[in-house]
Design an enzyme around this catalytic site. Structure first.
Site, PDB file in Angstrom:
ATOM      1  N   TYR A   1      66.152 -31.446  12.669  1.00 55.80           N
ATOM      2  CA  TYR A   1      66.442 -32.709  11.986  1.00 55.80           C
ATOM      3  C   TYR A   1      67.871 -33.147  12.299  1.00 55.80           C
ATOM      4  O   TYR A   1      68.806 -32.345  12.215  1.00 55.80           O
ATOM      5  CB  TYR A   1      66.282 -32.554  10.464  1.00 55.80           C
ATOM      6  CG  TYR A   1      66.756 -33.790   9.707  1.00 55.80           C
ATOM      7  CD1 TYR A   1      65.861 -34.803   9.378  1.00 55.80           C
ATOM      8  CD2 TYR A   1      68.108 -33.950   9.366  1.00 55.80           C
ATOM      9  CE1 TYR A   1      66.296 -35.952   8.725  1.00 55.80           C
ATOM     10  CE2 TYR A   1      68.551 -35.094   8.722  1.00 55.80           C
ATOM     11  CZ  TYR A   1      67.640 -36.086   8.412  1.00 55.80           C
ATOM     12  OH  TYR A   1      68.071 -37.226   7.777  1.00 55.80           O
TER      13      TYR A   1
ATOM     14  N   GLU B   1      68.290 -41.565  12.107  1.00 55.58           N
ATOM     15  CA  GLU B   1      67.599 -40.286  11.949  1.00 55.58           C
ATOM     16  C   GLU B   1      66.749 -39.972  13.169  1.00 55.58           C
ATOM     17  O   GLU B   1      66.119 -40.871  13.728  1.00 55.58           O
ATOM     18  CB  GLU B   1      66.642 -40.363  10.745  1.00 55.58           C
ATOM     19  CG  GLU B   1      67.068 -39.557   9.559  1.00 55.58           C
ATOM     20  CD  GLU B   1      66.047 -39.632   8.418  1.00 55.58           C
ATOM     21  OE1 GLU B   1      66.296 -39.001   7.412  1.00 55.58           O
ATOM     22  OE2 GLU B   1      65.008 -40.303   8.548  1.00 55.58           O
TER      23      GLU B   1
END
Ligand code: GDP
Ligand code: MN
Length: 362
Positions: free
Chosen positions: A95, A183
């Site tokens: 992530y 992201e």
């Protein structure tokens, strides 16, 4: 403003972040060049779990799945386009995120080895697996800082240069675009050791539009360009004021007297006959709206201009009922214009309440 995945990926690509081969489509295709992942382009996360990410190895299967998505909804969002992406053999999912922390007045870079899943869940169950670094937005995010984060996260040292490189590039893309959130979840390693951004999120700051050509993004053109602050509600009395505070207080009064606001509309400061007319027409355009509660404090805004705007609207819609409270600049002239047209107004809140009761019970 939120960008779609395919738009965010385009920007990441311009910043030399590797993304899968892809093609945006809004209907069936003639052929596919590779086994595909079919990804619904909707502005919500967690599409995978909600059935918005499908896989196909041949063109018939792909078309069947494209058609099952387009025109339907994923998490309540209408799917108009899908991204056909080459399937990649994923061996690892990380992530990567960058977000503005307004309280700290900093940007925060976030990394976790627990990619591909709901990051909020990781943050609440195993917060130690989330590595964060706050950065003064005027400073650069240098590679050694990225490497430090990755060391802390405990990823294999052979991977560090590649991942650090992506981290720095995401930060750069975020900064260049006036991002408020960027992201990559998941950032993946493939079977053959390549690093790829398998998903992309980029939200940009609306107030920075003058520095960019945001016009090229889908959402920009869908956003309603309004000169008023306007919120639709489900009642039947349009509430209009100048200034957000006064308009909110007006909504409270309407509620207090048993009425239900049909909208919140702040015409802002210094509005004239034309803007008042436009605002009123907008606020009263829906079928269920039977009247308007107008609360104006005349400062730069002149009561006579407001009155003329109201009269213009009444001439177009003789069935509308008005309860008006106005005071301040050119109040007397405003009163004369309205009363000549059979509308009265009050300069006190008590008077306004009375006019409002009549409107509600009419
Ligand atoms: P999201 O659910 O909206 O975040 O959509 P993602 O693009 O992140 O896709 C959801 C999940 O599908 C990812 O976390 C991956 O595990 C998986 N996925 C997406 N693309 C591929 C792919 O090309 N190959 C494989 N094997 N899995 C993929
Ligand atoms: Mn994702």
């Amino acid at each position: 403003m939120k960008l779609h995945e395919y738009e965010a990926k385009e920007i990441f690509k311009e910043n030399n972040i590797p993304i899968p081969k892809n093609k945006l489509v809004s209907g069936k295709v003639e052929s596919i060049d590779y086994p595909v992942v079919i990804k619904a382009q909707v502005l919500v996360g967690g599409r995978g779990k909600a059935g918005g990410i499908l896989f196909a190895d041949n063109v018939d299967d792909a078309n069947e799945k494209i058609e099952s998505l387009i025109g339907n909804t994923v998490k309540g969002e209408l799917v108009e386009k899908v991204l056909l992406e080459e399937q990649i053999k994923i061996v690892k999912e990380y992530y990567v995120g960058v977000v503005v922390n307004r309280n700290e007045k900093n940007n925060v870079v976030i990394f976790s080895t627990e990619g591909g899943v709901d990051i909020e869940e990781v943050a609440s169950k195993t917060p130690e697996k989330i590595i964060k670094l706050s950065l003064n937005p005027e400073k650069e995010f240098l590679p050694y800082l990225a490497r430090g984060m990755l060391k802390k996260a405990g990823i294999p040292s052979a991977e560090i240069p590649k991942v650090a490189d992506v981290l720095c590039k995401v930060y750069k893309a975020f900064k260049n675009m006036d991002g408020i959130l960027a992201e990559i979840n998941p950032l993946v390693f493939t079977e053959d050791g390549k690093i790829i951004a398998a998903d992309a999120v980029l939200n940009v700051d609306d107030d920075a539009y003058f520095r960019h050509n945001y016009e090229k993004f889908e959402e920009f053109n869908k956003q309603e360009k309004s000169e008023f602050a306007y919120v639709e509600l489900d009642g039947d009395i349009a509430v209009i004021g100048n200034g957000a505070g006064l308009t909110l207080a007006s909504m409270d009064i309407v509620k207090e007297f048993g009425g239900n606001p049909a909208c919140f509309l702040d015409v802002g400061g210094g509005s004239n006959r034309e803007t008042v007319k436009k605002a009123l027409l907008k606020a009263t355009s829906r079928k269920n709206v039977k009247g308007a509660f107008i609360n104006i404090l005349g400062g730069i805004t002149r009561c006579d201009e407001v009155s003329m705007g109201i009269v213009d609207v009444l001439k177009e819609n003789p069935n509308l009922k008005f309860a008006v409270r106005m005071m301040g600049t050119n109040e007397e002239e405003g009163r004369r214009i309205l009363s000549e047209n059979g509308i009265s107004f009050e300069s006190s809140m008590e008077g306004a309440a009375k006019a409002l009761t009549e409107l509600i019970n009419s």
